[in-house]
Scaffold this motif. Structure first.
Motif, PDB file in Angstrom:
ATOM      1  N   LYS A 189       0.865  -1.278  -0.012  1.00 25.47           N
ATOM      2  CA  LYS A 189      -0.176  -0.034  -0.059  1.00 25.47           C
ATOM      3  C   LYS A 189       0.889   1.120  -0.086  1.00 25.47           C
ATOM      4  N   SER A 198      -8.025  -0.752   3.660  1.00 27.19           N
ATOM      5  CA  SER A 198      -8.516  -0.570   2.484  1.00 27.19           C
ATOM      6  C   SER A 198      -7.601  -0.738   1.556  1.00 27.19           C
ATOM      7  N   ASN A 208      -6.198   0.135  -1.217  1.00 30.41           N
ATOM      8  CA  ASN A 208      -5.688   1.211  -2.018  1.00 30.41           C
ATOM      9  C   ASN A 208      -4.400   1.820  -1.913  1.00 30.41           C
ATOM     10  N   SER A 222     -10.619   4.703  -1.796  1.00 30.34           N
ATOM     11  CA  SER A 222     -10.902   3.356  -1.190  1.00 30.34           C
ATOM     12  C   SER A 222     -11.526   2.528  -2.587  1.00 30.34           C
ATOM     13  N   GLU A 266     -16.243   3.354   4.763  1.00 30.04           N
ATOM     14  CA  GLU A 266     -15.358   2.567   5.554  1.00 30.04           C
ATOM     15  C   GLU A 266     -16.239   2.448   7.078  1.00 30.04           C
ATOM     16  N   HIS A 288      -6.693  12.741   2.298  1.00 31.77           N
ATOM     17  CA  HIS A 288      -6.992  11.443   2.260  1.00 31.77           C
ATOM     18  C   HIS A 288      -7.849  11.044   1.394  1.00 31.77           C
TER      19      HIS A 288
HETATM   20 MG    MG Z   1      -7.931   3.450   4.084  1.00 33.95          MG
END
Ligand code: MG
Ligand code: TXA
Length: 375
Positions: A55, A154, A156, A162, A191, A252
């Protein structure tokens, strides 16, 4: 980018094969009801290292551990050597048990004192561990087949949108992992809600998500604390090397293209004011052959596309998260529509309506939109 990953159906044979890989420290894309996760054995330092590397996630951002259906209370979590029950005051035990009974399996993550056998890598050195019991049957099937609790952030690359489909995982990480389990589109679409506890049993919401503040208050009969106006003031995050929920850094869930937020719904903005709102996005267009992508929270895209086309000298594409105005549907489509606009070659910048509702899933949507638009 060369594709390495195979998207496979969750047949018994495929589950057994991926479960065996996970037992050997490998990692795989796994569907959950919120977003797809990148899953590995939470007790394997090799797997955890792979998750962070794949990630490109900074090591100070801890992972959520996903547990099987048998662990629906603190006693069970303690028996499975996931939490340290002795460290948990009685009022917290009470509230946490009520919440797991009410919302597990489902999109709620609890932060609790960790058992000493959980590697520090998982929790980024914190003495607490994030736990959640996913309701997606394929996630549960993988946990069961591998007989492991699975650490899964997640799926991504760090800081990006995500993934809510297997294909989106392939776009994010397809060149870096071997397996992605097909589980359809994620039903929730944002999420899980992440909460921690005060010693008094009061709940602190660290990340708004699939379970709302109102639902938590109702089920637990205690106050849910948040920070007025903004949950996570930027200064607080910036000044702390180990923020309590470090995944909540200012920027984010960001698309690759600049994203601007409107002050309110387009239907409430006059043409004159809308022209002013379009100025910054237009200045950010690298080329006039590219246009503006508009994200609506609700309503029909057509009339808005016609209205905005009359105001700008470039192509306009409009997507609506929920033409009928359902907040659940809007959450369900949020990341997939952002991803589509991000990929659309005719779109150079994105302009989104805000989600002004401070309750229910609206809170989570607004949180993700304001993070995505942070510069
Ligand atoms: Mg995340
Ligand atoms: O819905 C979800 O929660 C998805 C799916 C895959 O389950 N997972 C997910 O994981 O969103 P991730 O890694 O993207 O976000 C985990 C969040 C981060 O904000 C992290 O900082 C926070 O949980 N977290 C994890 N452990 C923590 C801890 N011990 N204390 C405080 N925050 C923690």
């Amino acid at each position: 980018m060369p594709q390495r990953a195979q998207i496979v159906d969750p047949t018994a044979e495929n589950l057994a094969r991926i479960a065996e890989a996970i037992q050997n420290g490998d990692i795989a894309g796994m569907p959950t009801e919120t977003v797809y996760g990148l899953a590995g054995d939470c007790r394997s330092p090799l797997a955890i290292t792979r998750i962070f590397e794949t990630k490109e996630r900074p090591s100070f951002d801890p992972l959520i551990v996903h547990v099987g259906l048998g662990h629906r209370g603190l006693f069970e979590l303690s028996r499975a050597e996931l939490i340290d029950l002795a460290q948990i005051p009685n009022p917290v035990r009470d509230v946490a048990n009520r919440l797991t009974r009410a919302f597990w399996p489902g999109p709620l993550t609890l932060i609790l004192p960790k058992h000493s056998s959980i590697p520090d890598l998982v929790t980024s050195g914190l003495s607490t561990v994030a736990l959640r019991m996913p309701s997606h049957p394929v996630a549960q099937a993988l946990i069961s087949a591998s007989q492991r609790a699975l650490a899964a952030p997640s799926a991504n690359r760090f800081g990006r949108i995500s993934p809510t489909s297997a294909q989106a995982v392939a776009e994010e990480l397809g060149d870096r992992i071997d397996w992605i389990l097909e589980g359809g589109e994620c039903s929730v679409g944002v999420e899980s809600t992440v909460i921690s506890f005060e010693n008094t049993g009061e709940i602190r919401m660290l990340r708004p998500g699939g379970i709302s503040k109102e639902e938590l208050e109702k089920a637990a009969s205690v106050k849910v604390l948040d920070r007025q106006g903004s949950f996570y003031p930027a200064a607080e995050i910036a000044g702390t090397p180990k923020p309590e929920a470090p995944g909540l850094l200012a920027s984010h869930y960001a698309p690759g293209k600049p994203l601007f937020l409107l002050p309110t719904q387009i239907s409430e903005i006059s043409d004159e004011k809308l022209r002013a709102c379009l100025k910054a996005p237009l200045e950010n267009l690298q080329s006039r052959s590219r246009g503006i992508g508009i994200l609506l929270l609700s309503g029909q895209p057509r009339p808005i596309a016609e209205r905005i086309s009359g105001l700008v000298p470039c192509p306009v594409s409009v997507a609506s998260l929920s033409p009928s105005g359902s907040i659940q549907e809007a959450a369900h489509h949020l990341f997939s529509e952002l991803r589509k606009l991000d990929r659309d070659p005719t779109v150079g910048v994105i302009l989104s309506e805000p989600c002004l509702s401070n309750s229910g899933l609206g809170y989570a949507i607004q949180d993700r939109l304001s993070r995505a638009s942070a510069k």
